[in-house]
Design an enzyme around this catalytic site. Structure first.
Site, PDB file in Angstrom:
ATOM      1  CB  ILE A  10      -1.031   0.018   1.139  1.00  4.99           C
ATOM      2  CG1 ILE A  10      -2.239   0.925   1.028  1.00  4.99           C
ATOM      3  CG2 ILE A  10      -0.320   0.210   2.554  1.00  4.99           C
ATOM      4  CD1 ILE A  10      -3.180   0.700   1.901  1.00  4.99           C
ATOM      5  CB  THR A  11       4.003   2.147   1.894  1.00  9.33           C
ATOM      6  OG1 THR A  11       4.654   0.875   1.346  1.00  9.33           O
ATOM      7  CG2 THR A  11       3.550   2.167   3.116  1.00  9.33           C
ATOM      8  N   GLY A  12       3.314   1.745  -1.764  1.00  8.05           N
ATOM      9  CA  GLY A  12       4.213   1.740  -2.865  1.00  8.05           C
ATOM     10  C   GLY A  12       3.444   2.672  -4.117  1.00  8.05           C
ATOM     11  CD  GLN A  13       4.127   3.810 -10.229  1.00  4.19           C
ATOM     12  OE1 GLN A  13       4.886   4.824 -10.764  1.00  4.19           O
ATOM     13  NE2 GLN A  13       4.075   2.801 -10.446  1.00  4.19           N
ATOM     14  NE  ARG A  34       9.217  -3.406   2.928  1.00  6.30           N
ATOM     15  CZ  ARG A  34      10.130  -3.715   2.406  1.00  6.30           C
ATOM     16  NH1 ARG A  34      10.861  -4.919   2.391  1.00  6.30           N
ATOM     17  NH2 ARG A  34      10.416  -2.740   1.405  1.00  6.30           N
ATOM     18  CG  ASP A  58       7.932  -8.483   5.722  1.00  6.95           C
ATOM     19  OD1 ASP A  58       8.804  -7.475   5.685  1.00  6.95           O
ATOM     20  OD2 ASP A  58       7.883  -9.265   4.603  1.00  6.95           O
ATOM     21  CG  LEU A  87      -1.153  -3.987  -5.359  1.00  2.00           C
ATOM     22  CD1 LEU A  87      -1.272  -2.440  -5.558  1.00  2.00           C
ATOM     23  CD2 LEU A  87      -1.419  -4.478  -6.515  1.00  2.00           C
ATOM     24  CD  GLN A  90      13.600  -6.362  -5.013  1.00  4.12           C
ATOM     25  OE1 GLN A  90      13.485  -5.125  -5.284  1.00  4.12           O
ATOM     26  NE2 GLN A  90      14.269  -7.287  -6.048  1.00  4.12           N
ATOM     27  CB  THR A 136       5.730  -7.917 -14.017  1.00  2.00           C
ATOM     28  OG1 THR A 136       6.675  -7.458 -15.065  1.00  2.00           O
ATOM     29  CG2 THR A 136       6.277  -9.377 -13.409  1.00  2.00           C
ATOM     30  CD  GLU A 138      11.467  -7.168 -16.455  1.00  2.00           C
ATOM     31  OE1 GLU A 138      12.600  -8.172 -16.388  1.00  2.00           O
ATOM     32  OE2 GLU A 138      11.526  -6.185 -17.459  1.00  2.00           O
ATOM     33  CE1 TYR A 160       9.299  -7.925  -9.526  1.00  2.00           C
ATOM     34  CE2 TYR A 160       9.580  -7.823 -12.098  1.00  2.00           C
ATOM     35  CZ  TYR A 160       8.793  -7.495 -10.867  1.00  2.00           C
ATOM     36  OH  TYR A 160       7.768  -6.855 -10.804  1.00  2.00           O
ATOM     37  CE  LYS A 164       5.992  -9.433  -8.718  1.00  4.13           C
ATOM     38  NZ  LYS A 164       4.709  -8.838  -8.086  1.00  4.13           N
TER      39      LYS A 164
HETATM   40  P1  NAP Z   1       6.730  -0.374  -5.766  1.00  2.85           P
HETATM   41  O1  NAP Z   1       6.438   1.133  -5.925  1.00  2.85           O
HETATM   42  O2  NAP Z   1       8.182  -0.814  -5.307  1.00  2.85           O
HETATM   43  O3  NAP Z   1       6.035  -0.640  -4.258  1.00  2.85           O
HETATM   44  C1  NAP Z   1       6.212  -1.967  -3.644  1.00  2.85           C
HETATM   45  C2  NAP Z   1       5.402  -2.215  -2.402  1.00  2.85           C
HETATM   46  O4  NAP Z   1       5.914  -3.409  -1.952  1.00  2.85           O
HETATM   47  C3  NAP Z   1       5.812  -1.146  -1.360  1.00  2.85           C
HETATM   48  O5  NAP Z   1       4.696  -0.795  -0.688  1.00  2.85           O
HETATM   49  C4  NAP Z   1       6.954  -2.140  -0.526  1.00  2.85           C
HETATM   50  O6  NAP Z   1       6.947  -1.434   0.948  1.00  2.85           O
HETATM   51  C5  NAP Z   1       6.149  -3.222  -0.588  1.00  2.85           C
HETATM   52  N1  NAP Z   1       6.782  -4.382  -0.081  1.00  2.85           N
HETATM   53  C6  NAP Z   1       8.531  -4.894  -0.531  1.00  2.85           C
HETATM   54  N2  NAP Z   1       8.691  -5.946   0.180  1.00  2.85           N
HETATM   55  C7  NAP Z   1       7.642  -6.055   0.990  1.00  2.85           C
HETATM   56  C8  NAP Z   1       7.581  -7.190   1.672  1.00  2.85           C
HETATM   57  N3  NAP Z   1       8.557  -8.150   2.111  1.00  2.85           N
HETATM   58  N4  NAP Z   1       6.413  -7.479   2.580  1.00  2.85           N
HETATM   59  C9  NAP Z   1       5.436  -6.413   2.343  1.00  2.85           C
HETATM   60  N5  NAP Z   1       5.588  -5.388   1.489  1.00  2.85           N
HETATM   61  C10 NAP Z   1       6.691  -5.354   0.792  1.00  2.85           C
HETATM   62  O7  NAP Z   1       6.006  -1.190  -6.777  1.00  2.85           O
HETATM   63  P2  NAP Z   1       4.859  -0.751  -7.810  1.00  2.85           P
HETATM   64  O8  NAP Z   1       5.460   0.091  -9.044  1.00  2.85           O
HETATM   65  O9  NAP Z   1       4.023  -0.179  -6.863  1.00  2.85           O
HETATM   66  O10 NAP Z   1       4.346  -2.170  -8.178  1.00  2.85           O
HETATM   67  C11 NAP Z   1       3.160  -2.765  -7.516  1.00  2.85           C
HETATM   68  C12 NAP Z   1       3.349  -4.194  -7.942  1.00  2.85           C
HETATM   69  O11 NAP Z   1       3.155  -4.271  -9.128  1.00  2.85           O
HETATM   70  C13 NAP Z   1       4.586  -4.947  -7.365  1.00  2.85           C
HETATM   71  O12 NAP Z   1       4.415  -6.350  -7.072  1.00  2.85           O
HETATM   72  C14 NAP Z   1       5.225  -4.993  -8.795  1.00  2.85           C
HETATM   73  O13 NAP Z   1       6.212  -6.208  -8.889  1.00  2.85           O
HETATM   74  C15 NAP Z   1       4.190  -4.983  -9.818  1.00  2.85           C
HETATM   75  N6  NAP Z   1       4.441  -4.654 -11.138  1.00  2.85           N
HETATM   76  C16 NAP Z   1       5.006  -3.163 -11.349  1.00  2.85           C
HETATM   77  C17 NAP Z   1       4.816  -2.686 -12.576  1.00  2.85           C
HETATM   78  C18 NAP Z   1       5.336  -1.366 -12.630  1.00  2.85           C
HETATM   79  O14 NAP Z   1       5.819  -1.161 -14.063  1.00  2.85           O
HETATM   80  N7  NAP Z   1       5.325  -0.283 -11.681  1.00  2.85           N
HETATM   81  C19 NAP Z   1       4.716  -3.530 -13.632  1.00  2.85           C
HETATM   82  C20 NAP Z   1       4.213  -4.959 -13.404  1.00  2.85           C
HETATM   83  C21 NAP Z   1       3.942  -5.372 -12.079  1.00  2.85           C
HETATM   84  P3  NAP Z   1       8.012  -0.255   1.213  1.00  2.85           P
HETATM   85  O15 NAP Z   1       7.064   0.943   0.948  1.00  2.85           O
HETATM   86  O16 NAP Z   1       8.273  -0.344   2.640  1.00  2.85           O
HETATM   87  O17 NAP Z   1       9.368  -0.329   0.582  1.00  2.85           O
HETATM   88  O1  G4F Z   2      12.829   1.232 -15.157  1.00  2.00           O
HETATM   89  P1  G4F Z   2      13.349  -0.166 -15.055  1.00  2.00           P
HETATM   90  O2  G4F Z   2      14.219  -0.485 -13.816  1.00  2.00           O
HETATM   91  O3  G4F Z   2      12.259  -1.082 -15.167  1.00  2.00           O
HETATM   92  P2  G4F Z   2      12.157  -2.730 -15.696  1.00  2.00           P
HETATM   93  O4  G4F Z   2      13.409  -3.533 -15.495  1.00  2.00           O
HETATM   94  O5  G4F Z   2      11.480  -2.812 -16.822  1.00  2.00           O
HETATM   95  O6  G4F Z   2      11.148  -3.273 -14.349  1.00  2.00           O
HETATM   96  C1  G4F Z   2       9.845  -2.402 -14.037  1.00  2.00           C
HETATM   97  O7  G4F Z   2       8.721  -2.744 -14.858  1.00  2.00           O
HETATM   98  C2  G4F Z   2       8.408  -3.947 -14.788  1.00  2.00           C
HETATM   99  C3  G4F Z   2       7.304  -4.467 -15.856  1.00  2.00           C
HETATM  100  O8  G4F Z   2       7.958  -4.793 -17.055  1.00  2.00           O
HETATM  101  C4  G4F Z   2       7.976  -4.261 -13.465  1.00  2.00           C
HETATM  102  F1  G4F Z   2       7.510  -5.810 -13.120  1.00  2.00           F
HETATM  103  C5  G4F Z   2       9.269  -4.094 -12.421  1.00  2.00           C
HETATM  104  O9  G4F Z   2       8.658  -4.273 -11.269  1.00  2.00           O
HETATM  105  C6  G4F Z   2       9.618  -2.718 -12.690  1.00  2.00           C
HETATM  106  O10 G4F Z   2       8.541  -1.803 -12.411  1.00  2.00           O
HETATM  107  O11 G4F Z   2      14.239  -0.577 -16.307  1.00  2.00           O
HETATM  108  C7  G4F Z   2      13.750  -0.235 -17.394  1.00  2.00           C
HETATM  109  C8  G4F Z   2      14.816  -0.475 -18.642  1.00  2.00           C
HETATM  110  C9  G4F Z   2      15.695  -1.714 -18.521  1.00  2.00           C
HETATM  111  O12 G4F Z   2      15.955  -2.287 -19.949  1.00  2.00           O
HETATM  112  C10 G4F Z   2      17.047  -1.249 -17.947  1.00  2.00           C
HETATM  113  O13 G4F Z   2      18.026  -2.107 -18.200  1.00  2.00           O
HETATM  114  O14 G4F Z   2      15.695   0.542 -18.598  1.00  2.00           O
HETATM  115  C11 G4F Z   2      17.317   0.144 -18.638  1.00  2.00           C
HETATM  116  N1  G4F Z   2      18.281   0.984 -17.833  1.00  2.00           N
HETATM  117  C12 G4F Z   2      18.928   1.677 -18.494  1.00  2.00           C
HETATM  118  N2  G4F Z   2      19.610   2.225 -17.531  1.00  2.00           N
HETATM  119  C13 G4F Z   2      18.117   1.124 -16.466  1.00  2.00           C
HETATM  120  C14 G4F Z   2      18.993   2.247 -16.305  1.00  2.00           C
HETATM  121  N3  G4F Z   2      17.100   0.984 -15.465  1.00  2.00           N
HETATM  122  C15 G4F Z   2      17.380   1.520 -14.222  1.00  2.00           C
HETATM  123  N4  G4F Z   2      16.531   1.183 -13.201  1.00  2.00           N
HETATM  124  N5  G4F Z   2      18.496   2.413 -14.022  1.00  2.00           N
HETATM  125  C16 G4F Z   2      19.113   2.746 -15.093  1.00  2.00           C
HETATM  126  O15 G4F Z   2      20.425   3.387 -14.770  1.00  2.00           O
END
Ligand code: NAP
Ligand code: G4F
Length: 336
Positions: A10-13, A34, A58, A87, A90, A136, A138, A160, A164
């Site tokens: 809930i604290t995440g994006q 957490r 957690d 949601l 890590q 995801t 991914e 990761y 998933k």
């Molecule tokens: P985020 O901003 O990294 O938020 C992750 C959340 O999970 C935070 O609230 C974090 O708490 C919590 N968390 C981490 N480890 C935990 C644990 N061990 N127990 C309980 N809570 C824990 O991620 P998001 O972008 O909002 O994404 C939400 C979900 O969608 C994730 O599962 C991510 O893998 C998935 N997802 C994201 C994307 C994307 O592009 N954003 C795409 C596909 C899937 P803290 O605030 O304490 O760190």
């Molecule tokens: O922003 P990224 O770290 O996102 P990534 O790896 O695509 O993962 C995100 O999206 C997933 C959905 O497909 C989620 F499941 C996951 O939780 C997360 O939200 O990296 C995007 C791209 C990658 O190819 C990475 O190698 O950007 C490239 N990149 C290049 N320079 C970088 C950097 N990524 C990061 N984080 N930092 C850099 O300096």
């Protein structure tokens, strides 16, 4: 009769946007937070914190999950529905190579622990519980089809993504074995002004602002040529909610249907500040002054990379009537 929601992460994006959406719809919203040595993990929900029911918990701690879900059910007699959005994760791909066990415990086994909690309830209660798993793009990894849709085989290339994939299959397995209302979202990258600073979009936007303000000389990145299908988190949490409002549980891709390289994203972000980038290989220069504004460092490259993501959201469009409202230009504008 009350509508209840329990959100891990809930604290995440996404957790913060989803909480706002559910509060608007008059849900009673619960979440686990957490324990942290600072209080900054509340930053994204500070503005709505008083309206939320937060407890410490957690995903690696099955007893905390069990107790929280039990308490929600027991303290809301005759509730209409309890929607559980898993949601929490890590969620950083590069960091999963450094913490593979922790990533598996949270992202894979954490999901199983919640499904097991749901399974302990009577049939009558279980019928009122709906589960959403945050899957995801991914999981498609080294992609076997372009664009990727619900039927595209998974081919994960990071700890990761492997975790998933487990969570996806165990969710489907519990749906089929125990008749649970459990849905997998397969969400492509989604960003926002609330995106963590170590994901590439937020890192680029922050660096461009700092370079414009004279506080930074140069942006240092990893792979510039990977392609991502980037949308806005607000659109994607609406899609999660829609999945749980259907008559039957199913799995859905949410994506924009457009793909852009990291290199192009960098160009667009600099253009927002009226700076045009010219490339000399992986070195990006100001087209007028010739000053180096972008370079790469091996430390930001991953042991293996997902090169190309492009989602096909046709099923979500047809069955959920879901369409994203944001395009990439509008997203970047809002992130700035
Ligand atoms: P985020 O901003 O990294 O938020 C992750 C959340 O999970 C935070 O609230 C974090 O708490 C919590 N968390 C981490 N480890 C935990 C644990 N061990 N127990 C309980 N809570 C824990 O991620 P998001 O972008 O909002 O994404 C939400 C979900 O969608 C994730 O599962 C991510 O893998 C998935 N997802 C994201 C994307 C994307 O592009 N954003 C795409 C596909 C899937 P803290 O605030 O304490 O760190
Ligand atoms: O922003 P990224 O770290 O996102 P990534 O790896 O695509 O993962 C995100 O999206 C997933 C959905 O497909 C989620 F499941 C996951 O939780 C997360 O939200 O990296 C995007 C791209 C990658 O190819 C990475 O190698 O950007 C490239 N990149 C290049 N320079 C970088 C950097 N990524 C990061 N984080 N930092 C850099 O300096």
């Amino acid at each position: 009769m009350s509508k209840l929601a329990f959100i891990t992460g809930i604290t995440g994006q996404d957790g913060s946007y989803l909480s706002e959406l559910l509060l608007q719809k008059n849900y009673k919203v619960y979440g686990i937070v957490r324990r942290n040595s600072t209080i900054y993990n509340y930053a994204r929900i500070e503005h709505i914190r008083e309206k939320l029911n937060l407890v410490y918990g957690d995903l690696t701690d099955g007893s905390s999950l069990q107790q929280t879900i039990m308490n929600i059910v027991n303290s809301n007699e005759n509730f209409e529905v309890l929607e559980i959005y898993n949601l929490g994760a890590q969620s950083h791909v590069a960091i999963s190579f450094e913490t593979p066990e922790y990533t598996a415990m949270t992202d894979a086994l954490g999901t199983l622990k919640i499904l097991e909690c749901i399974r302990t309830f009577s049939k009558e209660i279980m019928k009122k519980i709906k589960f959403y798993q945050a899957g995801t793009s991914e999981m498609f990894g080294e992609v076997l089809e372009k664009p990727q849709k619900e039927t595209t085989p998974f081919n994960p290339v990071s700890p990761y993504a492997c975790a998933k994939v487990y969570a996806h299959h165990i969710t489907k397995n519990y749906r089929e074995s125990y008749g649970m209302f459990a849905c997998n979202g397969i969400l492509f990258n989604h960003e926002s002004p609330r995106r963590g600073g170590n994901f590439v979009t937020m890192k680029v936007v922050n660096a461009v602002k700092d370079i414009s303000g004279g506080e930074l000389d140069c942006l240092t990145l990893g792979n510039l040529d990977s392609m991502r299908d980037w949308g806005h988190a607000k659109d994607y949490v609406r899609g999660m909610w829609l999945m749980l409002q259907q008559n039957n549980p199913d799995d859905y891709v949410l994506a924009t249907g457009h793909t852009t390289s990291v290199r192009q994203f960098v160009e667009m972000a600099f253009m927002h500040e009226n700076v045009s980038i010219v490339w000399d290989g992986d070195i990006g220069k100001d087209s007028i002054t010739g000053k180096v504004l972008v370079k790469t460092d091996p430390k930001y490259f991953r042991p293996s990379e997902v090169d190309y993501l492009l989602g096909d959201p046709t099923k979500a469009s047809e069955k959920l009537n879901w369409q994203p409202e944001y395009d990439l230009e509008k997203l970047i504008e809002e992130m700035f």
